[in-house]
Design an enzyme around this catalytic site. Structure first.
Site, PDB file in Angstrom:
ATOM      1  N   SER A 177       0.840  -1.091   0.047  1.00  0.00           N
ATOM      2  CA  SER A 177      -0.041  -0.115   0.144  1.00  0.00           C
ATOM      3  C   SER A 177       0.766   1.252  -0.002  1.00  0.00           C
ATOM      4  O   SER A 177       1.813   1.242   0.429  1.00  0.00           O
ATOM      5  CB  SER A 177      -0.792  -0.072   1.310  1.00  0.00           C
ATOM      6  OG  SER A 177      -1.517   1.161   1.420  1.00  0.00           O
ATOM      7  N   TYR A 208      -1.765  -1.240  10.888  1.00  0.00           N
ATOM      8  CA  TYR A 208      -1.968  -1.463   9.260  1.00  0.00           C
ATOM      9  C   TYR A 208      -0.504  -0.671   8.575  1.00  0.00           C
ATOM     10  O   TYR A 208      -0.029  -1.474   7.957  1.00  0.00           O
ATOM     11  CB  TYR A 208      -3.178  -0.944   9.094  1.00  0.00           C
ATOM     12  CG  TYR A 208      -3.427  -1.096   7.341  1.00  0.00           C
ATOM     13  CD1 TYR A 208      -3.449  -2.372   6.865  1.00  0.00           C
ATOM     14  CD2 TYR A 208      -3.121  -0.137   6.480  1.00  0.00           C
ATOM     15  CE1 TYR A 208      -3.603  -2.577   5.333  1.00  0.00           C
ATOM     16  CE2 TYR A 208      -3.206  -0.151   5.113  1.00  0.00           C
ATOM     17  CZ  TYR A 208      -3.416  -1.493   4.498  1.00  0.00           C
ATOM     18  OH  TYR A 208      -3.442  -1.808   3.180  1.00  0.00           O
TER      19      TYR A 208
END
Length: 255
Positions: free
Chosen positions: A154, A178
């Protein structure tokens, strides 16, 4: 299931029963690969495989929970017995830890107040699960003349991007789960790439962009098919392709 008639490359995608993983499976199958749909829920994996087959591709569902060593071992054994080798591994399975919420709503990950059990669970899937699956599949990948591994990361993994006070991530809550897990995944990508470079492996990280999936409560502006494109490109690199890099649809992403 459409049985192949000639030798074809075999690709395993984890978390492939929906979202980006499912789109990657569809696109690789369209390129002629035998696609293995890794899914925790075999029924959902079979539904995704049936969709690929209905479109004329070859797909087979495999029970695979990246946090469960037993299913990982069984998946590797099944692939060995059924196909004998693996050409592509896409480590796609991942969780945010916050459930199905948009990034701006993930306030439960703020470092000073985060629940450590949540951090551990995110790393268990996003980092340790990748190590477990990759290591289990390496003997099969070593049988390929052109092994490829793609780790789905990401833009949130980029220290360059997230540390910029005026950058695109400036408005997001800080994260102890995350974002750091994806940064760790990027670091892991480089280490595997360096170790296996001499063996012909090309191993890279992919940023699919802000894709409309369950993981962000469908707030993304890209379709899963659009997000899958960079993953598929890295999974099908030519022999002289890059390794130990981080890419999005537009090119290299800063670490």
């Amino acid at each position: 299931m459409n049985e192949p008639t000639t030798h074809q490359k075999v690709a395993l995608i984890t978390g492939a029963n929906k979202g980006i993983g499912r789109a990657v499976a569809q696109q690789l199958a369209a390129l002629g690969m035998r696609v293995l749909i890794g899914a925790r829920d075999l029924r959902r994996g079979e539904e995704a495989a049936a969709e690929v087959c209905a479109a004329g591709g070859y797909a087979h569902a495999v029970t695979l929970d990246v946090t469960d060593p037993t299913t990982i071992r069984e998946a590797a054994r099944e692939i060995e017995e059924r196909f004998g080798h693996l050409d592509v591994l896409v480590n796609n399975a991942g969780i945010t830890g916050s459930g199905q919420v948009s990034p701006e709503d993930a306030v439960d990950q703020i470092p000073s107040t985060v629940d450590l059990d949540m951090v551990r669970s995110v790393f268990e899937t996003n980092v340790f699960g990748v190590i477990a699956v990759t290591n289990a599949m390496l003997p099969l990948l070593r049988k390929s003349p052109a092994p490829r591994i793609v780790n789905v990361s990401s833009a949130a993994a980029s220290l360059t991007i997230t540390s910029d006070p005026d950058g695109p991530a400036a408005g997001l809550p800080t994260s102890a789960a995350y974002m750091p897990s994806k940064t760790a995944l990027n670091a892991l990508t480089v280490q595997y790439a360096q170790e296996l470079r001499k063996d012909g492996f090309l191993i890279n990280a992919a940023d699919p962009g802000y894709v409309d999936t369950d993981i962000n409560n469908h707030r993304g502006y890209l379709t899963p098919a659009q997000g899958a494109e960079v993953v598929v490109r890295l999974a099908t690199l030519a022999t002289d392709g890059p390794t130990a890099w981080f890419f999005d649809a537009d090119g290299p992403v800063p670490w």
